[in-house]
Design an enzyme around this catalytic site. Structure first.
Site, short mmCIF file in Angstrom:
data_model
loop_
_atom_site.label_atom_id
_atom_site.label_comp_id
_atom_site.label_asym_id
_atom_site.label_seq_id
_atom_site.Cartn_x
_atom_site.Cartn_y
_atom_site.Cartn_z
N SER A 81 59.51 73.82 50.45
CA SER A 81 60.88 74.60 50.39
C SER A 81 60.54 75.88 50.43
O SER A 81 59.34 76.33 50.09
CB SER A 81 61.46 74.13 49.00
OG SER A 81 62.52 74.83 48.82
N LYS A 112 57.14 72.84 44.73
CA LYS A 112 57.04 73.10 46.10
C LYS A 112 56.02 73.95 46.45
O LYS A 112 55.23 73.83 47.60
CB LYS A 112 58.36 73.60 46.68
CG LYS A 112 59.61 72.60 46.54
CD LYS A 112 58.91 71.46 47.13
CE LYS A 112 60.19 70.10 47.59
NZ LYS A 112 59.92 69.25 48.27
N TYR A 170 61.11 72.61 40.08
CA TYR A 170 61.23 72.24 41.63
C TYR A 170 60.50 73.29 42.24
O TYR A 170 59.76 73.17 43.18
CB TYR A 170 62.52 72.51 41.90
CG TYR A 170 62.73 72.01 43.32
CD1 TYR A 170 62.94 70.90 44.00
CD2 TYR A 170 63.18 73.17 44.30
CE1 TYR A 170 63.23 70.57 45.18
CE2 TYR A 170 63.48 72.77 45.63
CZ TYR A 170 63.40 71.69 46.00
OH TYR A 170 63.63 71.47 47.39
#
Length: 284
Positions: free
Chosen positions: A140, A157, A153
């Protein structure tokens, strides 16, 4: 002739969003696909849509046995494995460090980092039996810059990007390429899911993302699953035979710089600073 004729792929998170778009594109390009997901109803619909070409495997990527079973299904049903797209993803609402919950942090890392690692573990023997292959991991832009996702998160990533690089160093000499894709703002249900919304509501929220995404990036179109699927197709295909150990950013230009870099109407802190300085300077 398809770009993936004769290839066999496993795609995690393959029943919706980016995964579904990639299943559809890979099939159109000649691949046989195991769609691994936890959405059994949607998985059954995929098998009905693509009989003999797509098989569904119930796969929670936090459970190693289910990952191994999905890889095993590709081998038993389609004769081997050439492509693994580690795409299954989740998000969370832990945006502030004081709000970190240890259990949620572990769950995020189990899905986003440990899951792809175990996918690679079980894919490698099957790929070596075919003479090599391609592994693509969904990372991401949140793993590249602050401000694009919650802390767990985003850091997970970032780990995926580096894990892909390290895995490429180890596996490329054996004929297995490893790369990552860094999506930007793509209209999928992950945004609603990160807010704790039910799956059906999160799916509907993807439409709102599509309506507004073009306003916040230089490329004035909403990012859609096919944009990422096309990047995955390139990395999975022989066209990327000389590409390994890197990441491709597919984000409509949102990370090229601050808004004033591409939107002349946007506020520039430098223009404001120098404008104030000039305004306060005595005349020559």
């Amino acid at each position: 002739m398809g770009r993936l004729d004769g290839k066999v792929a496993v795609i995690t998170g393959g029943a919706s969003g980016i995964g579904l778009g990639t299943v559809e594109l890979f099939v159109a390009e000649g691949a046989k696909v195991v769609a691994a997901d936890i959405q059994d109803e949607k998985g059954a619909m995929l098998e009905t849509r693509f009989p003999g070409v797509v098989r569904y495997a119930h796969c929670d990527v936090t459970k190693e046995a289910e990952i191994a079973a999905a890889i095993g299904l590709a081998v038993s049903e389609f004769g081997g494995l050439d492509i693994l797209f580690n795409n299954a993803g989740i998000s969370d609402g832990m945006r502030e460090i004081p709000a970190i919950e240890a259990e949620t942090w572990s769950w995020i890392y189990d899905v986003l980092v440990r899951g792809p690692a175990l996918g690679m573990k079980h894919a490698v023997p099957a790929m070596l039996a075919r003479g090599g292959g391609s592994i693509v991991n969904t990372a991401s832009i949140a793993g590249l810059q602050a401000g694009f996702g919650p802390i767990a998160y985003s850091s997970a990533k970032a780990a995926v990007i580096h894990m892909s690089r390290v895995a490429a160093a180890q596996l490329s000499p054996q004929g297995i390429r490893v790369n990552a894709i860094c999506p930007g703002l793509i209209a999928t249900s992950i945004f609603g899911a990160s807010l704790g919304l039910p799956r059906a509501v999160a799916d509907q929220m993807a439409a709102r993302v599509a309506e507004n995404a073009a306003k916040v990036q230089p490329t004035h179109k909403a990012g859609v699953p096919d944009d990422i699927a096309q990047a995955a197709l390139f990395l999975a295909s022989d066209a990327a035979a000389f590409v390994t150990g890197t990441h491709i950013v597919v984000d409509g230009g949102i990370t090229v710089g601050p808004r004033h870099a591409w939107d002349q109407s946007g506020p520039s802190p430098f223009a404001e600073m120098f404008g104030e300085a000039l305004a306060s300077s005595p005349p020559a």
